[in-house]
Structures are given as structure tokens and as C-alpha cells.
Motif scaffolding. Structure first.
Motif, PDB file in Angstrom:
ATOM      1  N   ALA A 123      11.446   1.787  -2.174  1.00 47.43           N
ATOM      2  CA  ALA A 123      11.738   0.998  -1.020  1.00 47.43           C
ATOM      3  C   ALA A 123      10.863   1.149   0.422  1.00 47.43           C
ATOM      4  O   ALA A 123      10.810   0.365   1.001  1.00 47.43           O
ATOM      5  N   VAL A 124      10.476   2.468   0.594  1.00 52.53           N
ATOM      6  CA  VAL A 124       9.495   2.652   1.667  1.00 52.53           C
ATOM      7  C   VAL A 124       8.063   1.854   1.295  1.00 52.53           C
ATOM      8  O   VAL A 124       7.583   1.472   2.320  1.00 52.53           O
ATOM      9  N   GLN A 125       7.935   1.896   0.322  1.00 49.58           N
ATOM     10  CA  GLN A 125       6.505   1.061  -0.223  1.00 49.58           C
ATOM     11  C   GLN A 125       6.651  -0.443   0.116  1.00 49.58           C
ATOM     12  O   GLN A 125       5.781  -0.900   0.465  1.00 49.58           O
ATOM     13  N   ALA A 126       8.026  -0.768  -0.408  1.00 48.87           N
ATOM     14  CA  ALA A 126       7.886  -2.262  -0.124  1.00 48.87           C
ATOM     15  C   ALA A 126       8.116  -2.585   1.351  1.00 48.87           C
ATOM     16  O   ALA A 126       7.533  -3.626   1.676  1.00 48.87           O
ATOM     17  N   LEU A 127       8.538  -1.695   2.055  1.00 45.54           N
ATOM     18  CA  LEU A 127       8.516  -1.889   3.622  1.00 45.54           C
ATOM     19  C   LEU A 127       7.318  -1.916   4.117  1.00 45.54           C
ATOM     20  O   LEU A 127       6.961  -2.862   5.043  1.00 45.54           O
ATOM     21  N   ARG A 128       6.222  -0.946   3.793  1.00 42.02           N
ATOM     22  CA  ARG A 128       5.080  -0.911   4.014  1.00 42.02           C
ATOM     23  C   ARG A 128       4.121  -2.687   3.836  1.00 42.02           C
ATOM     24  O   ARG A 128       3.618  -2.894   4.505  1.00 42.02           O
ATOM     25  N   LYS A 129       4.447  -2.712   2.436  1.00 39.09           N
ATOM     26  CA  LYS A 129       3.980  -4.218   2.322  1.00 39.09           C
ATOM     27  C   LYS A 129       4.399  -5.240   3.054  1.00 39.09           C
ATOM     28  O   LYS A 129       3.676  -6.117   2.990  1.00 39.09           O
ATOM     29  N   ALA A 130       5.622  -4.997   3.580  1.00 40.68           N
ATOM     30  CA  ALA A 130       6.286  -6.050   4.431  1.00 40.68           C
ATOM     31  C   ALA A 130       5.812  -5.859   5.969  1.00 40.68           C
ATOM     32  O   ALA A 130       6.118  -6.605   6.800  1.00 40.68           O
ATOM     33  N   GLY A 131       4.879  -5.049   6.089  1.00 41.01           N
ATOM     34  CA  GLY A 131       4.247  -4.920   7.541  1.00 41.01           C
ATOM     35  C   GLY A 131       5.064  -3.930   8.555  1.00 41.01           C
ATOM     36  O   GLY A 131       4.750  -3.656   9.591  1.00 41.01           O
ATOM     37  N   ILE A 132       5.913  -3.095   7.635  1.00 34.61           N
ATOM     38  CA  ILE A 132       6.718  -2.141   8.418  1.00 34.61           C
ATOM     39  C   ILE A 132       6.067  -0.805   8.337  1.00 34.61           C
ATOM     40  O   ILE A 132       5.873  -0.384   7.080  1.00 34.61           O
ATOM     41  N   GLY A 133       5.771  -0.115   9.345  1.00 38.39           N
ATOM     42  CA  GLY A 133       5.221   1.137   9.431  1.00 38.39           C
ATOM     43  C   GLY A 133       6.410   2.407   9.215  1.00 38.39           C
ATOM     44  O   GLY A 133       6.921   2.801   9.832  1.00 38.39           O
ATOM     45  N   ALA A 134       6.334   2.767   7.730  1.00 39.26           N
ATOM     46  CA  ALA A 134       7.111   3.705   7.083  1.00 39.26           C
ATOM     47  C   ALA A 134       6.764   4.348   5.978  1.00 39.26           C
ATOM     48  O   ALA A 134       5.919   3.965   5.123  1.00 39.26           O
ATOM     49  N   TRP A 135       6.841   6.051   6.173  1.00 36.61           N
ATOM     50  CA  TRP A 135       6.256   6.948   5.521  1.00 36.61           C
ATOM     51  C   TRP A 135       7.362   7.789   5.176  1.00 36.61           C
ATOM     52  O   TRP A 135       8.244   8.474   5.851  1.00 36.61           O
ATOM     53  N   ALA A 136       7.333   8.453   3.839  1.00 37.45           N
ATOM     54  CA  ALA A 136       8.524   9.187   3.325  1.00 37.45           C
ATOM     55  C   ALA A 136       8.121  10.683   2.995  1.00 37.45           C
ATOM     56  O   ALA A 136       6.909  10.816   2.672  1.00 37.45           O
ATOM     57  N   THR A 137       8.901  11.627   3.180  1.00 38.86           N
ATOM     58  CA  THR A 137       8.885  12.854   2.755  1.00 38.86           C
ATOM     59  C   THR A 137      10.057  13.599   2.132  1.00 38.86           C
ATOM     60  O   THR A 137      10.948  13.103   2.437  1.00 38.86           O
ATOM     61  N   MET A 138       9.827  14.385   1.215  1.00 38.44           N
ATOM     62  CA  MET A 138      10.917  15.197   0.553  1.00 38.44           C
ATOM     63  C   MET A 138      10.882  16.580   0.485  1.00 38.44           C
ATOM     64  O   MET A 138       9.571  17.187   0.244  1.00 38.44           O
ATOM     65  N   ASP A 139      11.584  17.498   0.999  1.00 34.53           N
ATOM     66  CA  ASP A 139      11.459  19.029   0.784  1.00 34.53           C
ATOM     67  C   ASP A 139      12.181  19.565  -0.736  1.00 34.53           C
ATOM     68  O   ASP A 139      11.705  18.919  -1.766  1.00 34.53           O
ATOM     69  N   ALA A 140      12.618  20.720  -0.637  1.00 35.43           N
ATOM     70  CA  ALA A 140      13.118  21.277  -1.707  1.00 35.43           C
ATOM     71  C   ALA A 140      14.564  20.635  -2.263  1.00 35.43           C
ATOM     72  O   ALA A 140      15.653  21.286  -2.391  1.00 35.43           O
ATOM     73  N   GLY A 141      14.481  19.710  -2.374  1.00 35.10           N
ATOM     74  CA  GLY A 141      15.724  18.775  -2.716  1.00 35.10           C
ATOM     75  C   GLY A 141      15.500  17.356  -2.959  1.00 35.10           C
ATOM     76  O   GLY A 141      14.199  16.737  -2.748  1.00 35.10           O
ATOM     77  N   PRO A 142      16.650  16.412  -3.323  1.00 38.84           N
ATOM     78  CA  PRO A 142      16.219  15.061  -3.758  1.00 38.84           C
ATOM     79  C   PRO A 142      16.214  14.124  -2.626  1.00 38.84           C
ATOM     80  O   PRO A 142      15.800  12.871  -2.765  1.00 38.84           O
ATOM     81  N   ASN A 143      16.472  14.605  -1.448  1.00 37.01           N
ATOM     82  CA  ASN A 143      16.509  13.787  -0.159  1.00 37.01           C
ATOM     83  C   ASN A 143      15.367  13.189   0.476  1.00 37.01           C
ATOM     84  O   ASN A 143      14.422  14.148   0.178  1.00 37.01           O
TER      85      ASN A 143
END
Ligand code: DP6
Length: 319
Positions: free
Chosen positions: A261-281
């Protein structure tokens, strides 16, 4: 008897800490960089000089493992300490998908030192918080904070330091893929990764350069540069986990759904980047004006979302 109450916010690492070079002092194998978040916080009151140690967590007696850790931590403030009471509570549900150990040990360090009647510098408090949980050393400050690797064997220079200017108004959208407790705690996970992943040396070698890029991006207010190094650091960290023996995977199908979903947002021109820690969130870095759209994009994959702004310094008062 004296008493102090501290408040501290949790932080999310943008350039990640994973792996220790000294287990006893809790010194990191890599430097890291984080963002402290507003609204969610830990409130901790320490009463110094009571009749017996008594530790409450969210209104209930702390479990024996946590109680032993708190008792040991208080003895770092004063090895000859009297019995103490600790009353700690989070204003955010554990289901909020944020590790509470960062705000927890930052608040405990501040409240315990103040209640003991001592005056320590913020760096000394950060070093102390680090002994409880590494990421806690970054929660003494608001905004963007770097955790220096440090050179000294005693760890006195391995602490948080704020990156100025911290007042850059970004958002972290936290998507809770699962609110279940993680099966492997970070301390155990990072040690098994360090000992068994063939990728761990590469992770350590590239960390300082990632922190440099992250610091520069914060100073330049360059969200794309910050987002890119954050995603890269995140994926490198998880690659070391997956390639350890036994393998360690914190992700769930919803985690990948959010990443798509985050990659799709970026393709649509929205600046969004994801991070995950020691868990699935999944936590998504973006500008305030894009945060609602990000939350909507994550919705099919998550139990809940929270849109969080940068938070301020940890505080303490004696009473
Ligand atoms: C993946 O600070 O919880 O969130 O020092 O063993 O208590 P200990 O670990 P902890 O680990 C945090 C790991 C991380 C990345 C980060 O916050 O930098």
C-alpha cells in the motif's frame, strides 16, 4: 521519603538499533536515529525510601521478571538505595503497536534520579535509561534524536543527542497489523542475529553511513532522503533477522499488505515510507497533509491506525 513523577514519550527508530557489543552495559553494535512521538506517553512516579519495594504497572503488581529488572535498575541510581515504590502507567494501550520500553525506562530514569535527590545531566540520565532498554536513551529528548555509538569501554559516551532543528512537522502513521505480544523479545532476537546471521557484519559496516544520511536529511528537511534511508535500514535489519539460525521473522501477511500500500501511494505521488520494528506493525513517515490518506491506505490490513506528530522532551517534577 521523597517522590518524583516523570513523563516520557515513546520513539520510533528511523535508522535502526539491532545488536549489542556489550550485553552487561547494553552498548549497541550500531548507532541509530529516532523520532520521539507526541500524545502517547508513560507516566512514572518513584517514591524513594519506603518500607518495601513495590512496583505497579498500569495499576497492577509488575510480573516477577519486570519487578526484578526494575529493582536492578533502581540500584544503578544508588547501590545503597532504600526500598522504593514505582507506579508506572502508559496512556496508550499496549495494542497501539508501539514498544513502550523506550518511554518506560526514560521516565523511570528521570523519576528515580530526581526522587533520590541527585542531580544528573541529561546525558547521564540517557546513559542510565540505556541500561534499562537501549531505545530508551533516545526518549529523553523530543523530535529527532541520534544515539551515538560511543568509544568508551564504560559506555559513558553512548547516549542520545538531539538533532537540531527538531521542530520539523512530519507525521508517523502507526498501523497495528496485530496487537498480540511478540513471540521473541528484542534483546534475545538481536543476540541470536548477531551470533548467527552471515549478514550481521554488513549490517554493522553500513550503519554509520545510514545515520549520516539520516542526520543530513533531518537538517535539510528532505523527507524523501529520510524515508529512503529509513526503509533501507529497516529492510537490512529484517534481512539479518531472517538469515539468522534459527530464522527470526516478525512479519505477518498484513505487514506485506501495508508495504504494498505504501509503494502504491508513492507511485501515486504521495511521499510515504514504511518502517517495522521487532513486530508485524507498520509505521509510515509522511507529511501532515498526507497522513489521512496514508491511514486510509493501510486500513484494509490493520486493526487500527494512529496519526502521531513529533513529541517533546521527557519531563520530571519533584513533589
Ligand atoms: C527494533 O531498545 O527494546 O525497536 O536494548 O534489548 O531493550 P533492548 O532493546 P530495545 O530494541 C529496540 C529495537 C528496535 C529498533 C530501535 O528501536 O532502534
Amino acid at each position: 521519603m521523597s517522590r518524583a513523577t516523570a513523563h516520557a514519550h515513546p520513539n520510533i527508530a528511523l535508522v535502526k538499533y539491532w545488536g549489542k557489543r556489550d550485553l552487561a552495559l547494553n552498548l549497541p553494535a550500531v548507532p541509530s536515529l529516532s523520532l520521539t512521538l507526541a500524545r502517547f506517553e508513560t507516566e512514572t512516579t518513584v517514591t524513594w525510601g519506603t518500607t518495601e519495594d513495590r512496583f505497579l504497572f498500569n495499576g497492577e503488581a509488575a510480573d516477577p521478571t519486570t519487578a526484578a529488572k526494575i529493582a536492578q535498575f533502581l540500584s544503578l541510581v544508588d547501590p545503597a538505595r532504600p526500598p522504593c515504590n514505582v507506579d508506572t502507567a502508559n496512556n496508550f494501550p499496549s495494542a497501539a503497536g508501539l514498544a513502550s520500553s523506550s518511554s518506560g525506562f526514560a521516565a523511570l530514569a528521570l523519576a528515580a534520579v530526581a526522587a533520590s535527590g541527585q542531580e544528573w545531566s541529561k546525558e547521564q540520565l540517557s546513559v542510565l535509561a540505556r541500561r534499562g532498554s537501549g531505545s530508551a536513551c533516545r526518549s529523553l529528548w523530543g523530535g529527532f534524536v541520534e544515539w551515538k555509538l560511543g568509544k568508551r569501554a564504560d559506555g559513558a559516551d553512548s547516549c542520545g543527542t538531539p538533532i537540531a532543528p527538531s521542530q520539523w512537522d512530519v507525521r508517523m502513521v502507526v498501523g497495528v497489523v496485530s496487537s498480540k505480544k511478540k513471540p521473541t523479545p528484542s534483546s534475545a532476537g538481536m543476540e541470536s542475529t548477531r551470533l548467527t546471521s552471515p549478514y550481521f557484519p554488513a549490517w554493522v559496516e553500513t550503519a554509520a553511513a545510514d545515520v549520516e544520511l539520516g542526520r543530513k536529511a533531518v537538517l535539510d528537511r528532505d523527507l524523501a532522503a529520510l524515508g529512503e534511508v529509513m526503509e533501507s535500514s529497516t529492510l537490512k535489519m529484517h534481512a539479518t533477522m531472517w538469515t539468522g539460525r534459527p530464522t527470526l521473522n516478525y512479519w505477518l501477511p498484513g505487514t506485506l499488505g501495508c508495504l504494498d500500500a505504501v509503494q502504491a501511494l508513492r507511485k501515486a505521488g504521495i511521499g510515504a515510507w514504511a518502517t517495522m520494528d521487532a513486530g508485524p506493525n507498520v509505521k509510515v513517515l509522511c507529511l501532515p497533509e498526507d497522513s489521512e490518506r496514508v491511514a486510509i491506505a493501510l486500513a484494509p490490513w490493520v486493526e487500527r491506525t494512529d496519526i502521531l506528530a513529533p513529541g517533546g522532551d521527557a519531563t520530571v517534577e519533584q513533589h
